[in-house]
Write a protein that holds these residues in place. Structure first.
Motif, PDB file in Angstrom:
ATOM      1  N   VAL A 152      47.036  28.607  34.445  1.00  0.00           N
ATOM      2  CA  VAL A 152      46.018  29.370  35.176  1.00  0.00           C
ATOM      3  C   VAL A 152      46.376  29.492  36.655  1.00  0.00           C
ATOM      4  O   VAL A 152      46.325  30.574  37.239  1.00  0.00           O
ATOM      5  CB  VAL A 152      44.630  28.692  35.020  1.00  0.00           C
ATOM      6  N   GLU A 153      46.766  28.368  37.270  1.00  0.00           N
ATOM      7  CA  GLU A 153      47.065  28.400  38.703  1.00  0.00           C
ATOM      8  C   GLU A 153      48.180  29.397  39.022  1.00  0.00           C
ATOM      9  O   GLU A 153      48.120  30.128  40.005  1.00  0.00           O
ATOM     10  CB  GLU A 153      47.445  26.994  39.204  1.00  0.00           C
ATOM     11  N   ASN A 201      39.187  35.268  33.281  1.00  0.00           N
ATOM     12  CA  ASN A 201      37.813  35.346  33.799  1.00  0.00           C
ATOM     13  C   ASN A 201      36.799  35.384  32.670  1.00  0.00           C
ATOM     14  O   ASN A 201      35.764  34.732  32.718  1.00  0.00           O
ATOM     15  CB  ASN A 201      37.641  36.593  34.685  1.00  0.00           C
ATOM     16  N   LYS A 202      37.127  36.177  31.646  1.00  0.00           N
ATOM     17  CA  LYS A 202      36.179  36.353  30.544  1.00  0.00           C
ATOM     18  C   LYS A 202      36.195  35.174  29.576  1.00  0.00           C
ATOM     19  O   LYS A 202      35.158  34.611  29.241  1.00  0.00           O
ATOM     20  CB  LYS A 202      36.510  37.641  29.786  1.00  0.00           C
ATOM     21  N   LYS A 259      49.069  27.705  50.332  1.00  0.00           N
ATOM     22  CA  LYS A 259      50.178  28.555  49.871  1.00  0.00           C
ATOM     23  C   LYS A 259      50.252  29.840  50.719  1.00  0.00           C
ATOM     24  O   LYS A 259      51.343  30.305  51.043  1.00  0.00           O
ATOM     25  CB  LYS A 259      49.956  28.977  48.404  1.00  0.00           C
ATOM     26  N   TYR A 305      46.930  33.027  38.991  1.00  0.00           N
ATOM     27  CA  TYR A 305      46.137  33.413  40.168  1.00  0.00           C
ATOM     28  C   TYR A 305      46.912  33.261  41.475  1.00  0.00           C
ATOM     29  O   TYR A 305      46.447  33.698  42.515  1.00  0.00           O
ATOM     30  CB  TYR A 305      44.829  32.620  40.223  1.00  0.00           C
ATOM     31  N   SER A 306      48.090  32.628  41.418  1.00  0.00           N
ATOM     32  CA  SER A 306      48.890  32.466  42.648  1.00  0.00           C
ATOM     33  C   SER A 306      49.661  33.725  43.008  1.00  0.00           C
ATOM     34  O   SER A 306      50.087  33.885  44.155  1.00  0.00           O
ATOM     35  CB  SER A 306      49.912  31.335  42.483  1.00  0.00           C
ATOM     36  N   ARG A 346      47.053  41.346  36.443  1.00  0.00           N
ATOM     37  CA  ARG A 346      45.602  41.598  36.541  1.00  0.00           C
ATOM     38  C   ARG A 346      44.937  41.490  35.173  1.00  0.00           C
ATOM     39  O   ARG A 346      43.838  40.979  35.044  1.00  0.00           O
ATOM     40  CB  ARG A 346      45.344  42.980  37.155  1.00  0.00           C
ATOM     41  N   ASP A 390      41.595  42.638  42.739  1.00  0.00           N
ATOM     42  CA  ASP A 390      42.791  41.793  42.665  1.00  0.00           C
ATOM     43  C   ASP A 390      42.566  40.583  41.752  1.00  0.00           C
ATOM     44  O   ASP A 390      43.460  40.169  41.028  1.00  0.00           O
ATOM     45  CB  ASP A 390      43.183  41.276  44.056  1.00  0.00           C
ATOM     46  N   LEU A 391      41.375  40.017  41.824  1.00  0.00           N
ATOM     47  CA  LEU A 391      41.089  38.819  41.030  1.00  0.00           C
ATOM     48  C   LEU A 391      40.757  39.143  39.580  1.00  0.00           C
ATOM     49  O   LEU A 391      40.579  38.248  38.758  1.00  0.00           O
ATOM     50  CB  LEU A 391      39.950  38.015  41.672  1.00  0.00           C
ATOM     51  N   GLY A 392      40.663  40.412  39.268  1.00  0.00           N
ATOM     52  CA  GLY A 392      40.514  40.824  37.867  1.00  0.00           C
ATOM     53  C   GLY A 392      39.106  40.731  37.298  1.00  0.00           C
ATOM     54  O   GLY A 392      38.946  40.567  36.096  1.00  0.00           O
ATOM     55  N   ILE A 420      39.449  27.381  40.552  1.00  0.00           N
ATOM     56  CA  ILE A 420      39.691  28.824  40.502  1.00  0.00           C
ATOM     57  C   ILE A 420      38.484  29.587  39.955  1.00  0.00           C
ATOM     58  O   ILE A 420      37.981  30.518  40.589  1.00  0.00           O
ATOM     59  CB  ILE A 420      40.969  29.119  39.679  1.00  0.00           C
ATOM     60  N   GLY A 421      38.016  29.191  38.785  1.00  0.00           N
ATOM     61  CA  GLY A 421      36.932  29.926  38.135  1.00  0.00           C
ATOM     62  C   GLY A 421      35.679  30.000  38.983  1.00  0.00           C
ATOM     63  O   GLY A 421      35.063  31.063  39.105  1.00  0.00           O
ATOM     64  N   LEU A 459      50.672  37.144  44.334  1.00  0.00           N
ATOM     65  CA  LEU A 459      50.106  37.889  45.455  1.00  0.00           C
ATOM     66  C   LEU A 459      49.810  39.350  45.099  1.00  0.00           C
ATOM     67  O   LEU A 459      49.222  40.067  45.888  1.00  0.00           O
ATOM     68  CB  LEU A 459      51.078  37.863  46.646  1.00  0.00           C
ATOM     69  N   PRO A 475      46.917  37.675  50.265  1.00  0.00           N
ATOM     70  CA  PRO A 475      46.166  37.784  49.009  1.00  0.00           C
ATOM     71  C   PRO A 475      45.921  36.451  48.298  1.00  0.00           C
ATOM     72  O   PRO A 475      45.053  36.373  47.433  1.00  0.00           O
ATOM     73  CB  PRO A 475      47.045  38.707  48.154  1.00  0.00           C
ATOM     74  N   PHE A 496      36.738  31.270  32.091  1.00  0.00           N
ATOM     75  CA  PHE A 496      35.738  30.960  33.127  1.00  0.00           C
ATOM     76  C   PHE A 496      34.363  31.556  32.845  1.00  0.00           C
ATOM     77  O   PHE A 496      33.410  31.303  33.585  1.00  0.00           O
ATOM     78  CB  PHE A 496      36.244  31.435  34.501  1.00  0.00           C
ATOM     79  N   LEU A 508      42.014  31.608  47.261  1.00  0.00           N
ATOM     80  CA  LEU A 508      42.105  30.520  46.286  1.00  0.00           C
ATOM     81  C   LEU A 508      43.057  29.408  46.721  1.00  0.00           C
ATOM     82  O   LEU A 508      42.847  28.245  46.388  1.00  0.00           O
ATOM     83  CB  LEU A 508      42.576  31.062  44.925  1.00  0.00           C
ATOM     84  N   PHE A 509      44.112  29.784  47.442  1.00  0.00           N
ATOM     85  CA  PHE A 509      45.139  28.800  47.814  1.00  0.00           C
ATOM     86  C   PHE A 509      45.500  28.945  49.294  1.00  0.00           C
ATOM     87  O   PHE A 509      46.571  29.468  49.631  1.00  0.00           O
ATOM     88  CB  PHE A 509      46.409  29.009  46.970  1.00  0.00           C
ATOM     89  N   ARG A 518      44.406  37.897  34.419  1.00  0.00           N
ATOM     90  CA  ARG A 518      43.268  37.378  35.187  1.00  0.00           C
ATOM     91  C   ARG A 518      41.946  37.809  34.553  1.00  0.00           C
ATOM     92  O   ARG A 518      41.016  36.994  34.447  1.00  0.00           O
ATOM     93  CB  ARG A 518      43.341  37.873  36.642  1.00  0.00           C
ATOM     94  N   CYS A 519      41.888  39.063  34.148  1.00  0.00           N
ATOM     95  CA  CYS A 519      40.667  39.551  33.473  1.00  0.00           C
ATOM     96  C   CYS A 519      40.395  38.700  32.240  1.00  0.00           C
ATOM     97  O   CYS A 519      39.256  38.304  31.965  1.00  0.00           O
ATOM     98  CB  CYS A 519      40.837  41.001  33.007  1.00  0.00           C
TER      99      CYS A 519
END
Lengths: 320, 100
Positions: free
Chosen positions: B60-61, B94-95, A266, B64-65, B87, A139-141, A5-6, B67, A258, B98, A262-263, B90-91
């Motif tokens: 985590v998965e 990410n920070k 799915k 991000y899964s 969101r 969307d991915l933030g 993911i990352g 929609l 969306p 990741f 990543l998937f 996720r932010c």
């Protein structure tokens, strides 16, 4: 194992930061659809594609690669790919778009331009400066990358003194109408989807289509941007006998798109669920979002016919 | 056993971007989720509110899964801004995780 993911998010965000798009589409290819249409560059009112339809053939090509490496040992190498991608456009090397798909996505944009002209709308286009809106990164933030990119997009609008923007898809509409105002100080652009513009202009059809079809609403149009009646009004006037699937309108069922970056698996499973709902009602589905279009087409595998709304509208309102 | 991390609660509060306190845990969101995600939003949001950081990071998965289709949001009787909360998570990932 799924795609890391990352690293995948990192590649998409790096691309937006370095190359102004999640998947870099060559400028020439992105504006090729407008060749020969004689659209003025810029202006107070512009047709802004946000490169969404142009991205689809590239997304599709990359997705095929992702599907192959998802759950395989090669997925481990995405980490290395991210490092290389900062210097060499890896996604560009992996995603070789199909010419057929490029042509059909380009045709959709030509249809939209023709419909707007038929409605008497005067508009320009930004050609190679018509940038991607950043929808996927939002969307991915990855907000800081998005904010910097939004300022880049706004600089182009300012350069051409744009005041009104006509969008072609729900993701770009949402970004410009609901997301950018929170990112850009003094944001004052007027943003409308071309479907809203056509209804406002009370466009009259030249031809009655006399066929039945299911409307597959876009999540963003239905639940965020309140574009629910416009597509129905236009299709109804075009002589289409509209059918509704079990989950429709404000409660429309997502195509799964969306999740695709990543998937992929799915996303496909979800699209299949939607195709099953649609085929219970009709073998013809109308979409208004490029992501929905490609996902449902892929999941349908020819079981149902999935077409962008513009294909029908251009036949009815422009006479073919 | 769930380990509560008060610093995590504070961090989330300070951001001013996560608000799920109106959630009544009714389960409508899970019932309508097209992806069939059981954990998100309600259970995971509860972990965030309680400060069970480990459970959040384990999933985590799931985060991000989603929609971001907002079918849960239009059906939520407490009108929780689910998509915006997702969101935010996720932010955060990410920070903090990741390093993006």
């Amino acid at each position: 194992m799924p795609l890391p993911i990352g690293d995948t998010v990192g590649i998409l965000a790096d691309n937006l930061r370095i190359r102004k798009s999640v998947l870099p589409v060559p400028d020439k290819s992105a504006s090729a659809w407008a060749r020969g249409l004689g659209l003025t560059r810029g202006g107070e009112t512009i047709l802004y594609t946000g490169r969404m339809y142009q991205l689809i053939p590239y997304i599709e090509a990359l997705n095929k690669v992702q599907e192959k490496i998802e759950d395989s040992w090669i997925a481990d190498f995405v980490k290395v790919g991210r490092v290389i991608n900062r210097f060499i456009n890896v996604a560009g090397l992996l995603a070789v778009p199909s010419r057929n798909m490029q042509e059909s996505c380009g045709r959709i944009l030509v249809n939209i331009a023709r419909l707007l002209r038929r409605a008497g709308v005067e508009f320009g286009y930004l050609y190679e400066e018509d940038l991607y809106s950043g929808a996927l990164v939002y969307d991915l933030g990855v907000d800081d990358v998005l904010e910097a990119h939004a300022r880049r997009v706004m600089d182009v609008f300012k350069k051409y003194r744009v005041k009104k923007v006509i969008t072609v898809d729900p993701h770009t509409t949402h970004m410009l109408r609901s997301v950018y105002p929170n990112l850009i100080k003094g944001y004052d652009l007027q943003v409308k989807s071309y479907l809203e513009v056509l209804v406002e202009r009370d466009l009259k059809p030249r031809k009655e289509l006399r066929l039945e079809a299911v409307v597959h609403d876009s999540c963003l149009y239905a639940r965020q941007e309140n574009v629910l009646q416009e597509q129905r009004t236009l299709l109804d006037k075009a002589g289409i006998d509209l059918r509704e699937p079990v989950d429709s309108g404000k409660f429309t069922f997502c195509c799964g798109g969306p999740a695709e970056s990543l998937f992929p698996r799915k996303a496909k499973e979800n699209a299949k669920k939607r195709v099953d709902q649609i085929k219970k009602v009709s073998f013809r589905a109308v979409t208004m979002c490029p992501i929905c279009l490609v996902n449902l087409q892929k999941a349908a595998g020819g079981e149902i016919q999935v077409e962008d709304i513009s294909s029908y509208l251009v036949q009815a309102y422009c006479g073919g | 056993m769930a380990l509560v991390n008060p610093d995590f609660v504070e961090e989330v509060k300070r951001s001013g971007r996560f608000d799920a306190s109106a959630c009544m845990n009714c389960g409508v969101c899970s019932a309508v989720c097209p992806m069939g995600i059981e954990l998100l939003p309600r259970k995971l949001f509860r972990y965030v509110l309680l400060g069970v950081k480990d459970r959040v990071l384990e999933n985590v998965e799931t985060i991000y899964s989603c929609l971001l289709c907002r079918l849960c949001e239009v059906n939520c009787p407490a009108q929780v801004h689910i998509a915006e909360n997702v969101r935010f998570l996720r932010c955060y990932m990410n920070k903090k995780v990741f390093k993006i």
